[in-house]
Design a protein around this motif. Structure first.
Motif, PDB file in Angstrom:
ATOM      1  N   ARG A  33       0.828  -1.201   0.000  1.00  0.00           N
ATOM      2  CA  ARG A  33       0.000   0.000   0.000  1.00  0.00           C
ATOM      3  C   ARG A  33       0.865   1.255   0.000  1.00  0.00           C
ATOM      4  O   ARG A  33       0.638   2.189  -0.781  1.00  0.00           O
ATOM      5  N   VAL A  34       1.901   1.286   0.819  1.00  0.00           N
ATOM      6  CA  VAL A  34       2.804   2.440   0.879  1.00  0.00           C
ATOM      7  C   VAL A  34       3.510   2.621  -0.458  1.00  0.00           C
ATOM      8  O   VAL A  34       3.630   3.742  -0.962  1.00  0.00           O
ATOM      9  N   ARG A  35       3.946   1.526  -1.062  1.00  0.00           N
ATOM     10  CA  ARG A  35       4.608   1.592  -2.365  1.00  0.00           C
ATOM     11  C   ARG A  35       3.673   2.154  -3.432  1.00  0.00           C
ATOM     12  O   ARG A  35       4.053   3.013  -4.221  1.00  0.00           O
ATOM     13  N   ARG A  36       2.416   1.697  -3.428  1.00  0.00           N
ATOM     14  CA  ARG A  36       1.432   2.208  -4.395  1.00  0.00           C
ATOM     15  C   ARG A  36       1.167   3.696  -4.180  1.00  0.00           C
ATOM     16  O   ARG A  36       1.073   4.454  -5.146  1.00  0.00           O
ATOM     17  N   GLU A  37       1.056   4.102  -2.911  1.00  0.00           N
ATOM     18  CA  GLU A  37       0.832   5.528  -2.615  1.00  0.00           C
ATOM     19  C   GLU A  37       2.009   6.372  -3.108  1.00  0.00           C
ATOM     20  O   GLU A  37       1.806   7.424  -3.715  1.00  0.00           O
ATOM     21  N   ARG A  38       3.214   5.935  -2.822  1.00  0.00           N
ATOM     22  CA  ARG A  38       4.398   6.679  -3.265  1.00  0.00           C
ATOM     23  C   ARG A  38       4.455   6.756  -4.782  1.00  0.00           C
ATOM     24  O   ARG A  38       4.803   7.792  -5.354  1.00  0.00           O
ATOM     25  N   SER A  39       4.115   5.667  -5.426  1.00  0.00           N
ATOM     26  CA  SER A  39       4.120   5.643  -6.886  1.00  0.00           C
ATOM     27  C   SER A  39       3.080   6.610  -7.440  1.00  0.00           C
ATOM     28  O   SER A  39       3.347   7.327  -8.409  1.00  0.00           O
ATOM     29  N   ALA A  40       1.895   6.644  -6.825  1.00  0.00           N
ATOM     30  CA  ALA A  40       0.843   7.548  -7.281  1.00  0.00           C
ATOM     31  C   ALA A  40       1.252   9.006  -7.076  1.00  0.00           C
ATOM     32  O   ALA A  40       1.014   9.853  -7.946  1.00  0.00           O
ATOM     33  N   VAL A  41       1.892   9.297  -5.946  1.00  0.00           N
ATOM     34  CA  VAL A  41       2.348  10.674  -5.685  1.00  0.00           C
ATOM     35  C   VAL A  41       3.407  11.064  -6.707  1.00  0.00           C
ATOM     36  O   VAL A  41       3.375  12.175  -7.253  1.00  0.00           O
ATOM     37  N   ALA A  42       4.328  10.174  -6.990  1.00  0.00           N
ATOM     38  CA  ALA A  42       5.377  10.472  -7.970  1.00  0.00           C
ATOM     39  C   ALA A  42       4.771  10.678  -9.357  1.00  0.00           C
ATOM     40  O   ALA A  42       5.171  11.599 -10.088  1.00  0.00           O
ATOM     41  N   ALA A  43       3.800   9.845  -9.726  1.00  0.00           N
ATOM     42  CA  ALA A  43       3.145   9.998 -11.031  1.00  0.00           C
ATOM     43  C   ALA A  43       2.397  11.328 -11.091  1.00  0.00           C
ATOM     44  O   ALA A  43       2.420  12.010 -12.122  1.00  0.00           O
ATOM     45  N   ARG A  44       1.751  11.707  -9.998  1.00  0.00           N
ATOM     46  CA  ARG A  44       1.031  12.985  -9.959  1.00  0.00           C
ATOM     47  C   ARG A  44       2.011  14.147 -10.141  1.00  0.00           C
ATOM     48  O   ARG A  44       1.730  15.098 -10.878  1.00  0.00           O
ATOM     49  N   GLN A  45       3.150  14.078  -9.475  1.00  0.00           N
ATOM     50  CA  GLN A  45       4.147  15.145  -9.606  1.00  0.00           C
ATOM     51  C   GLN A  45       4.697  15.214 -11.032  1.00  0.00           C
ATOM     52  O   GLN A  45       4.893  16.304 -11.564  1.00  0.00           O
ATOM     53  N   ARG A  46       4.913  14.064 -11.654  1.00  0.00           N
ATOM     54  CA  ARG A  46       5.375  14.057 -13.049  1.00  0.00           C
ATOM     55  C   ARG A  46       4.322  14.686 -13.957  1.00  0.00           C
ATOM     56  O   ARG A  46       4.653  15.454 -14.862  1.00  0.00           O
ATOM     57  N   HIS A  47       3.057  14.378 -13.698  1.00  0.00           N
ATOM     58  CA  HIS A  47       1.966  14.956 -14.488  1.00  0.00           C
ATOM     59  C   HIS A  47       1.960  16.479 -14.331  1.00  0.00           C
ATOM     60  O   HIS A  47       1.859  17.215 -15.325  1.00  0.00           O
ATOM     61  N   LEU A  48       2.089  16.956 -13.108  1.00  0.00           N
ATOM     62  CA  LEU A  48       2.107  18.404 -12.873  1.00  0.00           C
ATOM     63  C   LEU A  48       3.342  19.046 -13.498  1.00  0.00           C
ATOM     64  O   LEU A  48       3.256  20.156 -14.036  1.00  0.00           O
ATOM     65  N   ASP A  49       4.470  18.359 -13.431  1.00  0.00           N
ATOM     66  CA  ASP A  49       5.686  18.888 -14.057  1.00  0.00           C
ATOM     67  C   ASP A  49       5.493  19.043 -15.564  1.00  0.00           C
ATOM     68  O   ASP A  49       5.916  20.036 -16.156  1.00  0.00           O
ATOM     69  N   THR A  50       4.844  18.069 -16.172  1.00  0.00           N
ATOM     70  CA  THR A  50       4.564  18.136 -17.612  1.00  0.00           C
ATOM     71  C   THR A  50       3.628  19.297 -17.917  1.00  0.00           C
ATOM     72  O   THR A  50       3.842  20.048 -18.869  1.00  0.00           O
ATOM     73  N   LEU A  51       2.620  19.457 -17.097  1.00  0.00           N
ATOM     74  CA  LEU A  51       1.661  20.548 -17.266  1.00  0.00           C
ATOM     75  C   LEU A  51       2.337  21.905 -17.095  1.00  0.00           C
ATOM     76  O   LEU A  51       2.009  22.868 -17.793  1.00  0.00           O
ATOM     77  N   ALA A  52       3.304  21.974 -16.188  1.00  0.00           N
ATOM     78  CA  ALA A  52       3.992  23.237 -15.897  1.00  0.00           C
ATOM     79  C   ALA A  52       4.811  23.734 -17.081  1.00  0.00           C
ATOM     80  O   ALA A  52       5.080  24.934 -17.180  1.00  0.00           O
ATOM     81  N   VAL A  53       5.188  22.849 -17.964  1.00  0.00           N
ATOM     82  CA  VAL A  53       6.018  23.225 -19.101  1.00  0.00           C
ATOM     83  C   VAL A  53       5.319  24.256 -19.989  1.00  0.00           C
ATOM     84  O   VAL A  53       5.951  25.177 -20.495  1.00  0.00           O
ATOM     85  N   ASP A  54       3.989  24.110 -20.142  1.00  0.00           N
ATOM     86  CA  ASP A  54       3.265  25.030 -21.018  1.00  0.00           C
ATOM     87  C   ASP A  54       1.879  25.320 -20.448  1.00  0.00           C
ATOM     88  O   ASP A  54       0.870  24.825 -20.946  1.00  0.00           O
ATOM     89  N   ARG A  55       1.843  26.126 -19.409  1.00  0.00           N
ATOM     90  CA  ARG A  55       0.562  26.482 -18.790  1.00  0.00           C
ATOM     91  C   ARG A  55      -0.383  27.190 -19.754  1.00  0.00           C
ATOM     92  O   ARG A  55      -1.582  26.903 -19.741  1.00  0.00           O
TER      93      ARG A  55
END
Length: 125
Positions: A33-55
């Motif tokens: 469960r902790v591994r899945r949560e960490r993975s989801a948080v990391a994926a969310r941050q990657r998604h936001l990083d991608t979005l930040a490139v061209d707001r």
């Protein structure tokens, strides 16, 4: 010579082994469960990083989605706005987001379905 064990001793040993196995299984489930949560948080941050490139492109996409006047596209636009809000909060630029959201709500004030979706997503001003 082997010592004979009573049925009670055998049952107690079986219960101890079962309890130990259940404890190990619970620990493994918690690690997973902790591994899945960490993975989801990391994926969310990657998604936001991608979005930040061209707001600006993301805001343009919101406008395009809303312009379709289709409920499903409204849902996609609202999710994108939630992402933009989270990105703005993360980057300490929430006042800029709020200003854009106020403008968007004013421009689409005659679209109750969109406004309801915005409110349900906590995108009120």
């Amino acid at each position: 010579m082997a010592v004979a064990r009573t049925a009670g001793e055998l049952l107690a040993t079986a219960a101890e082994l079962r309890a130990e196995r259940e404890r190990r299984d619970a620990e493994q489930r918690e690690r997973d469960r902790v591994r899945r949560e960490r993975s989801a948080v990391a994926a969310r941050q990657r998604h936001l990083d991608t979005l930040a490139v061209d707001r600006p492109a993301a805001w343009q996409r919101v406008d395009e989605l809303i312009a379709t006047k289709k409920p499903r596209e409204y849902d996609t636009a609202v999710q994108l706005l939630v992402d933009l809000r989270e990105l703005s909060d993360r980057d300490g630029d929430s006042s800029s987001f709020r200003h854009r959201l106020v403008e968007l709500r004013a421009a689409h004030a005659r679209k109750p379905s969109l406004l309801e979706r915005l409110n349900l997503a906590g995108l009120d001003t």
